[in-house]
Motif scaffolding. Structure first.
Motif, mmCIF file in Angstrom:
data_model
loop_
_atom_site.group_PDB
_atom_site.id
_atom_site.type_symbol
_atom_site.label_atom_id
_atom_site.label_comp_id
_atom_site.label_asym_id
_atom_site.label_seq_id
_atom_site.Cartn_x
_atom_site.Cartn_y
_atom_site.Cartn_z
ATOM 1 N N ILE A 1 0.849 -1.197 0.000
ATOM 2 C CA ILE A 1 0.000 0.000 0.000
ATOM 3 C C ILE A 1 0.881 1.243 0.000
ATOM 4 O O ILE A 1 1.888 1.309 0.695
ATOM 5 C CB ILE A 1 -0.931 -0.002 1.226
ATOM 6 N N ASN B 1 -2.909 5.285 -2.551
ATOM 7 C CA ASN B 1 -3.738 4.119 -2.835
ATOM 8 C C ASN B 1 -3.997 3.375 -1.535
ATOM 9 O O ASN B 1 -3.236 3.513 -0.573
ATOM 10 C CB ASN B 1 -3.149 3.211 -3.931
ATOM 11 N N THR B 2 -5.080 2.618 -1.516
ATOM 12 C CA THR B 2 -5.522 1.962 -0.276
ATOM 13 C C THR B 2 -5.400 0.449 -0.344
ATOM 14 O O THR B 2 -5.829 -0.238 0.571
ATOM 15 C CB THR B 2 -6.982 2.334 0.027
ATOM 16 N N ALA B 3 -4.826 -0.058 -1.433
ATOM 17 C CA ALA B 3 -4.672 -1.505 -1.567
ATOM 18 C C ALA B 3 -3.295 -1.813 -2.134
ATOM 19 O O ALA B 3 -2.692 -0.977 -2.814
ATOM 20 C CB ALA B 3 -5.759 -2.086 -2.469
ATOM 21 N N SER B 4 -2.810 -2.995 -1.851
ATOM 22 C CA SER B 4 -1.534 -3.423 -2.407
ATOM 23 C C SER B 4 -1.727 -3.867 -3.855
ATOM 24 O O SER B 4 -2.849 -4.070 -4.316
ATOM 25 C CB SER B 4 -0.947 -4.561 -1.576
ATOM 26 N N GLN C 1 -1.019 -2.209 -6.795
ATOM 27 C CA GLN C 1 -1.631 -1.212 -7.671
ATOM 28 C C GLN C 1 -0.679 -0.802 -8.794
ATOM 29 O O GLN C 1 0.533 -0.729 -8.613
ATOM 30 C CB GLN C 1 -2.033 0.020 -6.872
ATOM 31 N N THR D 1 -0.448 7.684 1.642
ATOM 32 C CA THR D 1 -1.555 7.456 2.576
ATOM 33 C C THR D 1 -2.445 8.691 2.624
ATOM 34 O O THR D 1 -1.960 9.820 2.655
ATOM 35 C CB THR D 1 -1.017 7.143 3.981
#
Length: 402
Positions: free
Chosen positions: A185, A205-208, A210, A226
């Motif tokens: 992330i 981004n909020t997810a791995s 990407q 973040t």
């Protein structure tokens, strides 16, 4: 006759002794077989000249012949009388008869069985060295006939042992030393790379895993990949890296604001709140504080956006108005009531001007007094004059004498 026969026998013996000593050159097959049959000691053979030790790579059964070890076998001992040939060990081969040893397979080839007369080319996905085949580990590869495995190039990977090629690293991952790892992330990758790139300021981004980062929405700050919501009293436009404190005269009372609100008139604003101005104070819209009304003006209510001018005929503090008493006056925006000048008067409250004193009266201290009989005075006078000797006035309020 006997001497002749004896001499012949001696000559034959000497001849045979000589032949045994130097070896026999027997070109006649019958002679060859005769002498070969005489080489009947196990572990020996007839080499065409002499009866000699059985060499390595062969065994000799005592019939004058030597028998070579077949392909894929060897014998490293001399004087062997029985078949003692051994299979070539795995990883070695014997490609001819009568070998005293086996040869290690060349680089890029192998045998995984004993008794082999040739080696097998190393298959793709394996490495072959010292005659042994080993599967390529994850992150490496090989084509056929290789003695070593090659690490995947930068930005490529394979995730299975025994691979013959590598694959470009997919989006959202990095590939180091042929091993694929998901980008965490706050980072991203466009693929075919050995590193994940941190999200730039103002993105997140909020997810791995990407392939890109998202621009920060208004009301949030994005740093280090973040996203954080801006607290009350601050704001952030889209793609902001930090939250900004509301400028003086503006405010927000909620979190996640993209802008700050202008302070309404009659109020003072900090970044996080609105405070109503008290009586005697004012504030135009967009003010960071309340102001005391200037001299000669006032407010008599809370939350005023401006001050009122003190009306003529009154005196004002910032919070009150007081009507001028009789004998005094004031113009607009006055803080005090003034006594009428000598020779003028005001006979009612709330006067904005004073009136000229009429003939026959005197005006002082803002009050008018009619002159007595025996006195006179012209207009605008502050005193009554006594009639000169030999003259008179027989009534009040005379402006002359007789």
């Amino acid at each position: 006759m006997k001497e002749c026969k004896h001499s012949f026998i001696v000559a034959v013996v000497i001849f045979h002794l000589f032949q045994h000593t130097k070896g026999l050159d027997c070109s006649d097959p019958t002679c060859e077989n005769e002498w070969k049959s005489k080489c009947n000691t196990a572990g020996k053979y007839w080499n065409g000249v002499n009866c000699v030790s059985c060499p390595t790579g062969y065994y000799c059964q005592g019939d004058g012949e030597r028998i070579g070890c077949p392909k894929g076998k060897y014998n490293d001992q001399i004087d062997q009388s029985t078949d003692t040939c051994q299979d070539c060990k795995a990883g070695t081969f014997g490609n001819d008869f009568g070998k005293s040893s086996c040869v290690t397979c060349p680089a890029g080839s192998y045998t995984d069985q004993t008794g082999q007369s040739d080696c097998t080319q190393c298959e793709a996905g394996y490495m072959c060295s010292g005659g042994t085949r080993t599967q390529c580990a994850k992150g490496t590869y090989s084509v056929a006939g290789m003695s070593s495995c090659t690490q995947c190039p930068t930005g490529q990977f394979n995730d299975a042992a025994g691979s013959s090629s590598c694959t470009d690293c997919p989006e959202g991952t990095k590939c180091v030393s042929g091993i694929k790892a998901t980008c965490p992330i706050g980072t991203f990758s466009a693929g075919a790379t050995d590193a994940c790139t941190p999200c730039s300021g103002g993105t997140y981004n909020t997810a791995s895993g990407q392939k890109s980062c998202t621009p920060c929405e208004a009301g949030n700050k994005c740093s280090g990949g973040t996203k954080s919501t801006c607290p009350a009293g601050t704001f952030a436009k889209a793609s902001a890296e930090t939250c900004t404190t509301c400028p003086p005269g503006t405010y927000t009372t909620s979190t996640g604001s993209g802008t700050c609100d202008d302070c309404p008139e009659g109020n003072a604003c900090t970044a996080t709140g609105v405070v109503e101005c008290v009586t005697g104070e004012y504030a135009p819209a967009g003010s960071a504080r309340c102001f005391t009304c200037p001299e000669g003006s006032y407010t008599d209510t809370k939350g005023a956006g401006s001050c009122k001018a003190c009306p003529a005929g009154s005196k004002c503090t910032s919070t009150t108005t007081t009507t001028c008493s009789a004998g005094t006056y004031s113009t607009e925006n006055s803080t005090t009531c003034s006594t009428c000048p000598e020779g003028t008067y005001s006979d009612k409250q709330g006067s904005s001007t004073c009136t000229e004193c009429p003939e026959g009266s005197k005006c002082t201290g803002g009050a008018k007094t009619v002159c007595n009989a025996g006195e006179y005075t012209p207009a605008k006078s502050s005193t009554c004059n006594t009639c000169p000797s030999g003259t008179y006035t027989d009534s009040q309020g005379n402006h002359n004498y007789y």
